[in-house]
Write a protein that holds these residues in place. Structure first.
Motif, PDB file in Angstrom:
ATOM      1  N   ASP A 183       0.843  -1.177   0.000  1.00  0.00           N
ATOM      2  CA  ASP A 183       0.000   0.000   0.000  1.00  0.00           C
ATOM      3  C   ASP A 183       0.886   1.238   0.000  1.00  0.00           C
ATOM      4  OD1 ASP A 183      -2.211   1.643   0.176  1.00  0.00           O
ATOM      5  OD2 ASP A 183      -2.435   1.396   2.332  1.00  0.00           O
ATOM      6  N   ASP A 243      -8.215  -3.308   5.512  1.00  0.00           N
ATOM      7  CA  ASP A 243      -9.095  -2.190   5.192  1.00  0.00           C
ATOM      8  C   ASP A 243     -10.002  -2.574   4.023  1.00  0.00           C
ATOM      9  OD1 ASP A 243      -7.581  -1.929   2.850  1.00  0.00           O
ATOM     10  OD2 ASP A 243      -6.449  -0.207   3.583  1.00  0.00           O
ATOM     11  N   GLN A 244     -10.662  -1.605   3.403  1.00  0.00           N
ATOM     12  CA  GLN A 244     -11.632  -1.869   2.345  1.00  0.00           C
ATOM     13  C   GLN A 244     -10.986  -2.369   1.050  1.00  0.00           C
ATOM     14  OE1 GLN A 244     -10.898   1.119   3.598  1.00  0.00           O
ATOM     15  NE2 GLN A 244     -10.316   2.448   1.906  1.00  0.00           N
ATOM     16  N   ASN A 245      -9.648  -2.345   0.928  1.00  0.00           N
ATOM     17  CA  ASN A 245      -8.994  -2.673  -0.342  1.00  0.00           C
ATOM     18  C   ASN A 245      -8.719  -4.144  -0.651  1.00  0.00           C
ATOM     19  OD1 ASN A 245      -8.879  -0.093  -1.498  1.00  0.00           O
ATOM     20  ND2 ASN A 245      -7.324   0.487  -0.024  1.00  0.00           N
ATOM     21  N   PRO A 246      -8.542  -5.124   0.050  1.00  0.00           N
ATOM     22  CA  PRO A 246      -8.229  -5.369   1.456  1.00  0.00           C
ATOM     23  C   PRO A 246      -6.724  -5.448   1.694  1.00  0.00           C
ATOM     24  CG  PRO A 246      -8.786  -7.434   0.427  1.00  0.00           C
ATOM     25  CD  PRO A 246      -8.844  -6.371  -0.639  1.00  0.00           C
ATOM     26  N   THR A 282      -4.025  -3.394   7.871  1.00  0.00           N
ATOM     27  CA  THR A 282      -3.941  -2.049   8.447  1.00  0.00           C
ATOM     28  C   THR A 282      -2.690  -1.851   9.286  1.00  0.00           C
ATOM     29  OG1 THR A 282      -5.108  -2.699  10.451  1.00  0.00           O
ATOM     30  CG2 THR A 282      -6.466  -1.899   8.592  1.00  0.00           C
TER      31      THR A 282
END
Length: 156
Positions: free
Chosen positions: A6, A132-135, A138
């Motif tokens: 990320d 997270d939502q992207n996944p 975190t």
């Protein structure tokens, strides 16, 4: 084996490279042809009380848009009659984002014996790494105690 990266351009500011998808903030599975799609070399096989096998892969500078040569090894060891240990290491020759993850899928009934949807597994975990939502993970290490995950992880 692969991981999720990320915002890697901000982590390697001197690199002009972007992932093979040209996505600057999110790369999953090392691009179009990640490490999971490569042929790894079996470099060491150990027999005896703790049998193991080590695989090695060399990622060249610029592969899938990542900077630097990277030597990657993965060793699978049977430490006891029911325990398998996974050790992974990546050694780059210059700064580059690396996030190795183990995603082995087992068919406990054997090769070509059908799907795994009726299998159950017990994972003795006290913590998980939420995504997270992207996944994308975190970075939090979250206890499973007093959460719905405790029953999901410990059913068998």
């Amino acid at each position: 084996m692969y991981g999720d990266i990320d915002q890697y351009e901000s982590e390697v500011p001197s690199s002009p490279a972007t992932s093979s998808d040209n996505i600057k903030l999110l790369t999953q599975c090392c691009g179009h042809k990640g490490f999971d799609k490569k042929v790894w070399e079996a470099t060491n096989i150990t027999k005896g009380e703790n049998p193991s096998i080590t695989f090695k892969y060399h990622s060249s500078d610029g592969e899938e848009g990542y900077p630097g040569d990277v030597s990657v090894t993965a060793t699978n060891t049977l430490t006891l009659s029911t325990i398998m240990r996974f050790d992974m290491e990546a050694v780059p020759n210059k700064p580059t984002p690396i996030s190795l993850a183990q995603h082995i899928y087992w068919n406990l009934a054997g090769h070509n014996s059908g799907n795994v949807l009726d299998h159950s597994i017990q994972i003795r975990a006290n913590h998980v790494t939420p995504v997270d939502q992207n996944p994308i993970p975190t970075g939090e290490i979250m206890p499973v105690k007093d959460t719905p995950l405790i029953s999901l992880l410990r059913r068998g």
